[in-house]
Design an enzyme around this catalytic site. Structure first.
Site, PDB file in Angstrom:
ATOM      1  N   MET A  61     -50.393   5.772 -40.610  1.00 56.78           N
ATOM      2  CA  MET A  61     -51.524   6.799 -40.142  1.00 56.78           C
ATOM      3  C   MET A  61     -51.326   7.661 -38.968  1.00 56.78           C
ATOM      4  O   MET A  61     -52.068   7.907 -38.072  1.00 56.78           O
ATOM      5  CB  MET A  61     -52.763   5.984 -39.742  1.00 56.78           C
ATOM      6  N   ARG A  62     -49.996   7.802 -38.928  1.00 56.32           N
ATOM      7  CA  ARG A  62     -49.611   8.728 -37.607  1.00 56.32           C
ATOM      8  C   ARG A  62     -48.849   9.865 -38.283  1.00 56.32           C
ATOM      9  O   ARG A  62     -48.112   9.714 -39.050  1.00 56.32           O
ATOM     10  CB  ARG A  62     -48.497   8.024 -36.711  1.00 56.32           C
ATOM     11  N   ASN A  94     -43.437  10.234 -48.533  1.00 51.02           N
ATOM     12  CA  ASN A  94     -44.772   9.974 -48.583  1.00 51.02           C
ATOM     13  C   ASN A  94     -45.372   9.934 -49.906  1.00 51.02           C
ATOM     14  O   ASN A  94     -45.036  10.594 -50.682  1.00 51.02           O
ATOM     15  CB  ASN A  94     -45.673  10.662 -47.438  1.00 51.02           C
ATOM     16  N   SER A 105     -50.337  -1.948 -49.791  1.00 45.70           N
ATOM     17  CA  SER A 105     -50.022  -2.350 -51.185  1.00 45.70           C
ATOM     18  C   SER A 105     -49.076  -1.326 -51.741  1.00 45.70           C
ATOM     19  O   SER A 105     -48.333  -1.938 -52.628  1.00 45.70           O
ATOM     20  CB  SER A 105     -51.505  -1.538 -51.914  1.00 45.70           C
ATOM     21  N   ASN A 106     -48.820  -0.241 -51.327  1.00 46.19           N
ATOM     22  CA  ASN A 106     -47.597   0.660 -51.756  1.00 46.19           C
ATOM     23  C   ASN A 106     -46.177  -0.201 -51.312  1.00 46.19           C
ATOM     24  O   ASN A 106     -45.382  -0.157 -52.330  1.00 46.19           O
ATOM     25  CB  ASN A 106     -47.582   1.835 -51.346  1.00 46.19           C
ATOM     26  N   HIS A 156     -49.296  10.509 -51.421  1.00 43.74           N
ATOM     27  CA  HIS A 156     -50.673  10.998 -51.111  1.00 43.74           C
ATOM     28  C   HIS A 156     -51.604  10.977 -52.324  1.00 43.74           C
ATOM     29  O   HIS A 156     -51.297  11.201 -53.495  1.00 43.74           O
ATOM     30  CB  HIS A 156     -50.788  12.433 -50.754  1.00 43.74           C
TER      31      HIS A 156
END
Length: 212
Positions: A100-101, A117, A21-22, A119
């Site tokens: 997800m790493r 990133n 979505s981002n 968050h």
């Protein structure tokens, strides 16, 4: 969005594992001209992740690169493959969009100061997974979204931008997460645009806006 093969626009390499979505918000901002950049490549560690379909629909080059033997990070061979793919695409900034790493060592050295990133909390509160659930469980009245540089720690890098989101009495985790995502979709493209225009300066742990 611009020609992904053009070298005149600021070039983004997006890493994602899920819905994307981002990525959708970022590529939309590129297309409407509010973000002076182009998404050069999307890389995913999850085969057939929804972000890959979004990239295909947006006409953005996309590849799946298997993460290797570890559950939460890239192994050495995968890390080298990601670095090569991003360098081949001549990216100026690496953008994590639900990746997800945990990125470590060699990757962060290859793109030092060029990995960001978003968050779903007001860092340093509630780092790690499912931050919206952490916020509800803790009983806070305000949470939000944070854009930050990525360093060797988990959700620990210098904060670039934040937006607050109220926590309402009848919120479920799903409803709160959706509201936080709305904030992410606003501040992530705007912050990437500021980086692309050279308006973000890092001074120790702090970032400052040098222009508008």
């Amino acid at each position: 969005m611009g020609d992904p093969n053009s070298t005149s626009l600021f070039r983004l390499g997006v890493l994602g594992s899920g819905e994307g979505s981002n990525f959708g918000a970022i590529v939309g901002a590129c297309q409407n001209g509010t973000l002076p950049a182009t998404v050069a490549v999307v890389l995913s560690d999850v085969e057939e992740a929804a972000i890959s379909q979004r990239a295909h629909e947006a006409g953005v080059a996309c590849s799946h690169i298997a993460p290797g033997k570890f559950r939460t990070k890239l192994d050495e061979a995968a890390e080298a493959a990601y670095i090569k793919a991003l360098n081949d695409a001549k990216v100026d900034l690496v953008v994590l969009a639900g990746f997800m790493r945990i990125l470590k060592g060699e990757f962060l050295r290859a793109f030092e100061g060029r990995v960001v990133n978003v968050h779903p909390s007001l860092l340093p509160a509630f780092p790690g997974l499912e931050a919206w659930k952490q916020a509800l469980d803790h009983g806070v009245k305000v949470t939000g979204a944070t854009v930050h540089f990525v360093d060797q720690g988990v959700d620990n890098g210098a904060i670039i931008a934040q937006e607050t989101v109220p926590v309402l009495d009848d919120d479920t985790p799903e409803v709160l997460h959706e509201r936080i995502q709305g904030a992410e979709h606003r501040i992530y493209p705007e912050t990437i645009g500021a980086i692309a225009r050279g308006e973000i300066a890092l001074r120790g742990r702090r970032t400052v806006r040098t222009g508008r």
